[in-house]
Design a protein around this motif. Sequence first.
Motif, mmCIF file in Angstrom:
data_model
loop_
_atom_site.group_PDB
_atom_site.id
_atom_site.type_symbol
_atom_site.label_atom_id
_atom_site.label_comp_id
_atom_site.label_asym_id
_atom_site.label_seq_id
_atom_site.Cartn_x
_atom_site.Cartn_y
_atom_site.Cartn_z
ATOM 1 N N THR A 114 -0.028 7.785 -0.841
ATOM 2 C CA THR A 114 1.143 7.482 -0.019
ATOM 3 C C THR A 114 1.198 5.990 0.220
ATOM 4 O OG1 THR A 114 0.972 9.628 1.089
ATOM 5 C CG2 THR A 114 2.322 7.953 2.150
ATOM 6 N N ALA A 115 2.370 5.416 0.102
ATOM 7 C CA ALA A 115 2.589 3.997 0.385
ATOM 8 C C ALA A 115 3.562 3.873 1.548
ATOM 9 C CB ALA A 115 3.137 3.267 -0.839
ATOM 10 N N ALA A 116 3.249 2.974 2.463
ATOM 11 C CA ALA A 116 4.094 2.748 3.641
ATOM 12 C C ALA A 116 4.165 1.250 3.898
ATOM 13 C CB ALA A 116 3.549 3.482 4.860
ATOM 14 N N ILE A 117 5.194 0.829 4.605
ATOM 15 C CA ILE A 117 5.378 -0.566 4.977
ATOM 16 C C ILE A 117 5.312 -0.664 6.496
ATOM 17 C CG2 ILE A 117 7.895 -0.355 4.996
ATOM 18 C CD1 ILE A 117 5.811 -3.478 4.056
ATOM 19 N N SER A 118 4.639 -1.686 6.966
ATOM 20 C CA SER A 118 4.527 -1.930 8.399
ATOM 21 C C SER A 118 4.535 -3.437 8.619
ATOM 22 C CB SER A 118 3.232 -1.315 8.950
ATOM 23 O OG SER A 118 2.113 -2.035 8.477
ATOM 24 N N PRO A 119 4.678 -3.892 9.866
ATOM 25 C CA PRO A 119 4.667 -5.338 10.106
ATOM 26 C C PRO A 119 3.379 -6.031 9.686
ATOM 27 C CG PRO A 119 5.593 -4.192 12.001
ATOM 28 C CD PRO A 119 5.050 -3.137 11.078
ATOM 29 N N ASP A 120 2.265 -5.285 9.606
ATOM 30 C CA ASP A 120 1.012 -5.938 9.218
ATOM 31 C C ASP A 120 0.720 -5.826 7.735
ATOM 32 O OD1 ASP A 120 0.202 -3.301 8.971
ATOM 33 O OD2 ASP A 120 -0.847 -3.278 10.880
ATOM 34 N N GLY A 121 1.615 -5.239 6.933
ATOM 35 C CA GLY A 121 1.409 -5.240 5.494
ATOM 36 C C GLY A 121 1.751 -3.918 4.836
ATOM 37 N N ILE A 122 1.329 -3.798 3.583
ATOM 38 C CA ILE A 122 1.527 -2.590 2.796
ATOM 39 C C ILE A 122 0.337 -1.669 3.039
ATOM 40 C CG2 ILE A 122 1.892 -1.661 0.477
ATOM 41 C CD1 ILE A 122 2.845 -4.452 -0.357
ATOM 42 N N ARG A 123 0.604 -0.445 3.443
ATOM 43 C CA ARG A 123 -0.456 0.510 3.721
ATOM 44 C C ARG A 123 -0.494 1.564 2.610
ATOM 45 N NH1 ARG A 123 0.226 1.621 10.251
ATOM 46 N NH2 ARG A 123 -0.191 -0.527 10.931
ATOM 47 N N PRO A 160 3.768 0.175 13.906
ATOM 48 C CA PRO A 160 4.414 1.357 13.315
ATOM 49 C C PRO A 160 4.588 1.177 11.820
ATOM 50 C CG PRO A 160 6.027 -0.015 14.447
ATOM 51 C CD PRO A 160 4.677 -0.596 14.768
ATOM 52 N N GLU A 161 4.759 2.276 11.116
ATOM 53 C CA GLU A 161 4.900 2.224 9.671
ATOM 54 C C GLU A 161 6.035 3.128 9.227
ATOM 55 O OE1 GLU A 161 1.901 5.576 7.890
ATOM 56 O OE2 GLU A 161 1.020 3.639 8.405
ATOM 57 N N HIS A 162 6.528 2.865 8.031
ATOM 58 C CA HIS A 162 7.603 3.655 7.434
ATOM 59 C C HIS A 162 7.180 4.019 6.020
ATOM 60 C CE1 HIS A 162 11.562 5.159 6.445
ATOM 61 N NE2 HIS A 162 11.641 4.323 5.421
ATOM 62 N N VAL A 163 7.015 5.303 5.770
ATOM 63 C CA VAL A 163 6.586 5.775 4.451
ATOM 64 C C VAL A 163 7.711 5.546 3.452
ATOM 65 C CG1 VAL A 163 5.831 7.773 3.122
ATOM 66 C CG2 VAL A 163 5.034 7.463 5.460
ATOM 67 N N VAL A 164 7.389 4.897 2.339
ATOM 68 C CA VAL A 164 8.405 4.588 1.336
ATOM 69 C C VAL A 164 8.280 5.450 0.090
ATOM 70 C CG1 VAL A 164 8.702 2.222 2.129
ATOM 71 C CG2 VAL A 164 6.984 2.718 0.403
ATOM 72 N N LEU A 165 7.093 5.970 -0.200
ATOM 73 C CA LEU A 165 6.958 6.852 -1.361
ATOM 74 C C LEU A 165 5.641 7.590 -1.280
ATOM 75 C CD1 LEU A 165 4.781 5.671 -3.731
ATOM 76 C CD2 LEU A 165 6.548 3.908 -3.857
#
Length: 508
Positions: free
Chosen positions: A258-267, A188-193
């Motif tokens: 779009t930048a997002a953070i997830s357990p596998d890295g910066i997306r 899963p990912e969380h959009v940060v900006l």
Amino acid sequence: MSPEGSATVGLPAKADDGDWRRVHPASPFVRGWVALAAVGYFFGRDAFERVLQGRDILDPNLNGRVPWLLAGGGIVLLLTVGGFILSWYFTRYQVAEGYVRVNTGFVFRQQRQARLDRVQAIDIVQPLLARIFGLAELKFEVADAGESAVRLAYLPLAQAKQLRATILARAAGVVSGPETAQEIPEAPEHVVLSVPPSRLIGSLLLSEQTVGILLGAAASIAISVYTENSAIFLALIPAVLGIGAAYWNSFNKGYNFTAAISPDGIRLRYGLLDTQAQTLPPGRIQALKVRQPPIWRIFGWYRMQVNVAGYGGAAGNENAARTTLLPVGLKPDVMRMLSLVLPDPGVEDPERVFTSALEGLAGPTSTDGFVTTPRRAWLLAPLGWRRNGFLATRTALLIRSGRWWRTLVLVPHQRTQSMALQQGPLARRFGVADLVLHTTAGPVVPRLYQADVEQAVQLFDQQAARAREARRRQTSEQWLAQVSGQAPPQSEPQSLPQAPTQEDPQHG
């Protein structure tokens, strides 16, 4: 296969045939549509022009040769399509035994393989035609590879995402073993900006390139008026077309960033016609640069770029976009991205330190901790001597420079590969020297300008010791293993302040 995991060419490694899979059957046509278009253009151009002119489709003089021309065209088309089919049949991939392997070629066989624990980044690329067919290309970037070590094109988008999740899970140490059949859900990912299109357009219009264009246009008009010769504008048409193409490429690559953070890295996701989704595993960024041109300072905009092993020197529009961590953003965006790249900044008050790094100047009452160019050398940098400086934290070296074009360079200690002290005749006269840190190739060149000689030599020795110690603590290439045992038990590492996420209504 070298320890660094560079791409190799040779015979396939031993593996069960059931482990090998093929790409999508439409892949050769998506890659080679230009060849089909060329065949159609060659055989259909004359007929098309005759239709536009209101004449017969076929030239009456060719009636006797039409069957032969059709047969020749059919043979060329069959050979082209046959080549596509053979290319698809002999293209196979495998994820097993700690490697990702891709076999290609039916005349000249080739295998590319990369160690999973050396994967630096994984990109999902969708050119316009691939998007129409719902396909995507995977790019696996490996340390010390001058170009993409492995390119796998094309897979269905869902399958490409699944394969990326599997490879990242294995590289992170979440999953081990030779089995390739098990499906690993995408993290899963969380959009940060995200970057609004209006801000992207504004950053392009207010760039140094625009200023140069306006100055060049003013000079051209002045020369035309002075010489009373308007033909000069005709000579500028190629330049205008080139400038327009450059603006379009920048807008096309930065659109919908779009930048997002997830357990596998910066997306990172971006692109208007051709979309791209990058995944940068934590700790793979070798160096980072934050830059602010003078005009952008009015709006508080910044640009962030990174060096990543395998991306090379960022030559061309594609690599320039891939090494961009933030095309244009506000200070909270910069702080948020810094917190992702360097979760432990190694200081007690990261907000104050990084604000000084981005905006600070040395002065009689300055207590920000940065060591700057000595006052005696102000003639070498009349505007920048109070700005040029460095600060070493527990985890990274911060180098700031530039009074008008403000720049901050951040290098994690374990990513320092080598260093060099440089001193010219003028610098020797004023008792200063430059310290250059060597990392992987990229847009970021860490260089400390005009430091006091004694301080530069001391920093040289101390940074070498910090780099050795940081690499000694990095005992595993699997980043989840590093993160789980990295924090010291006696203290909790300080994190950069978290910027508002995209869901925050106050975030621009």
